[in-house]
Design an enzyme around this catalytic site. Structure first.
Site, PDB file in Angstrom:
ATOM      1  N   ARG A  45       8.518  -4.534   1.058  1.00 57.54           N
ATOM      2  CA  ARG A  45       9.373  -3.361   1.055  1.00 57.54           C
ATOM      3  C   ARG A  45      10.357  -3.420   2.218  1.00 57.54           C
ATOM      4  NH1 ARG A  45       6.712   1.924   2.188  1.00 57.54           N
ATOM      5  NH2 ARG A  45       8.127   3.570   1.535  1.00 57.54           N
ATOM      6  N   LYS A  73      -4.899  -3.835   4.203  1.00 56.10           N
ATOM      7  CA  LYS A  73      -3.993  -4.165   3.100  1.00 56.10           C
ATOM      8  C   LYS A  73      -4.468  -5.393   2.337  1.00 56.10           C
ATOM      9  CE  LYS A  73       0.904  -4.831   2.065  1.00 56.10           C
ATOM     10  NZ  LYS A  73       2.266  -4.539   2.549  1.00 56.10           N
ATOM     11  N   ARG A 127       0.334   6.406   7.032  1.00 52.21           N
ATOM     12  CA  ARG A 127      -0.666   5.774   7.902  1.00 52.21           C
ATOM     13  C   ARG A 127      -1.832   6.724   8.091  1.00 52.21           C
ATOM     14  NH1 ARG A 127       2.353   2.234   7.039  1.00 52.21           N
ATOM     15  NH2 ARG A 127       3.622   0.983   8.449  1.00 52.21           N
TER      16      ARG A 127
END
Length: 322
Positions: free
Chosen positions: A119, A184, A319
């Site tokens: 991104r 992730k 977050r």
């Protein structure tokens, strides 16, 4: 005389079993000198392959790799076209440059991306053969506005496919990542071309960490997980790719028919941060609250002091707040 590119791919095929191969035997098999083998090995290491050398034994990959099989994947997926391009700049870019020539559902996979993108133009670490890099082209006749929540639809599709293969701890992180144990695991990149009033031409890219080695840690700026931690035994890489492709296609068809309603019922069970304290980063601005899922437009719902506000947009980062 083999091109350097084909020689390197032939060398990887030889090493993919994870066994030792002497420089002399590799040279004989591939028709080149031991010095040439050594040079090619250095390039392969720069591609992220963890190859080591032991005096008297030769070269060895730290673990075997299963290479993608274009013929097998084509036979085991229901899509109009599929290409495995071992070394590529970016699977998304490859499809974006061919939008006018593609049928919806066309797929490109790679073993290694030289310019993998995440991104906002961030680099995506793409070591050879240890992860999965996959992009699909889709045409949305409803136009660009209809593509608003597409990364969430893709995230749900990927997560459910991974659950089917045994990785039940995988969750979706709004708006475009998969997480395992708050780290992730995969990223999703949706790119689009098309004018308002026309069909939207969309390329959906995914990068999924499978067995990436920690020797790449210096290049990654956030905690990451790999599927090997979430799934035991690991599925075949080709089986995994085929499942993701078919699930993605089915979810895009459902999205065309039902919009965001196609995933709203599944979202609460799959949302990594639902009910947890989070912070939203929007440029210099930061908002803290409790994450309450998504609305029918795919906006993130944030509760602050008892009030719930939807947030939607490409420049918001989520977050955990702890």
């Amino acid at each position: 005389m083999k091109s350097a590119h084909s020689a390197r791919l032939a060398l990887i095929t030889r090493l993919s079993d994870g066994e030792f191969h002497s420089g002399e035997m590799l040279g004989e098999a591939l028709g080149m000198t031991r010095a040439a083998i050594s040079k090619h090995i250095k390039v392969l290491q720069s591609w992220g392959l963890d190859i080591y050398r032991v005096q008297g034994k030769g070269y060895c990959l730290s673990q075997p790799i299963e290479l993608l099989d274009e013929a097998w994947l084509s036979a085991h997926t229901d899509i109009p076209a599929l290409a495995v391009i071992p070394v590529i700049d970016s699977t998304n870019q490859h499809l974006m440059e061919r939008v006018g020539q593609l049928s919806p559902g066309s797929v490109c996979l790679a073993e290694y991306q030289q310019q993998g993108r995440g991104r906002r133009g961030r680099a995506w670490q793409s070591p050879f053969g240890s992860n999965l890099y996959l992009s699909m082209y889709w045409r949305l006749d409803a136009g660009p506005a209809a593509a608003m929540g597409l990364s969430l639809v893709v995230g749900v599709a990927m997560t459910k496919a991974l659950h089917d293969l045994g990785a039940t701890g995988v969750k979706v992180k709004w708006p475009n990542d998969l997480y395992y144990q708050d780290k992730k695991l995969a990223g999703i990149l949706v790119e689009m071309t098309g004018q308002t009033g026309d069909a939207a031409h969309i390329v959906i890219g995914m990068g999924l960490n499978l067995g990436m080695g920690t020797h790449l840690n210096d290049n990654i700026d956030q905690p990451w997980a790999k599927l090997a931690q979430a799934c035991s035994p690991m599925p075949s890489r080709n089986t995994l790719a085929a499942n993701l492709i078919d699930r993605l296609k089915a979810s895009l068809i459902a999205y065309e028919q039902q919009g965001m309603a196609s995933i709203l019922a599944d979202w609460p069970q799959l949302d990594n941060f639902i009910g947890r304290p989070v912070k939203l980063l929007m440029g210099d601005r930061q908002v803290k609250g409790i994450e309450r899922g998504i609305d029918e437009h795919g906006a993130l719902l944030l509760e602050v002091d008892g009030n719930i506000t939807p947030y939607l947009g490409g420049e918001i980062s989520l977050r955990r707040d702890d």
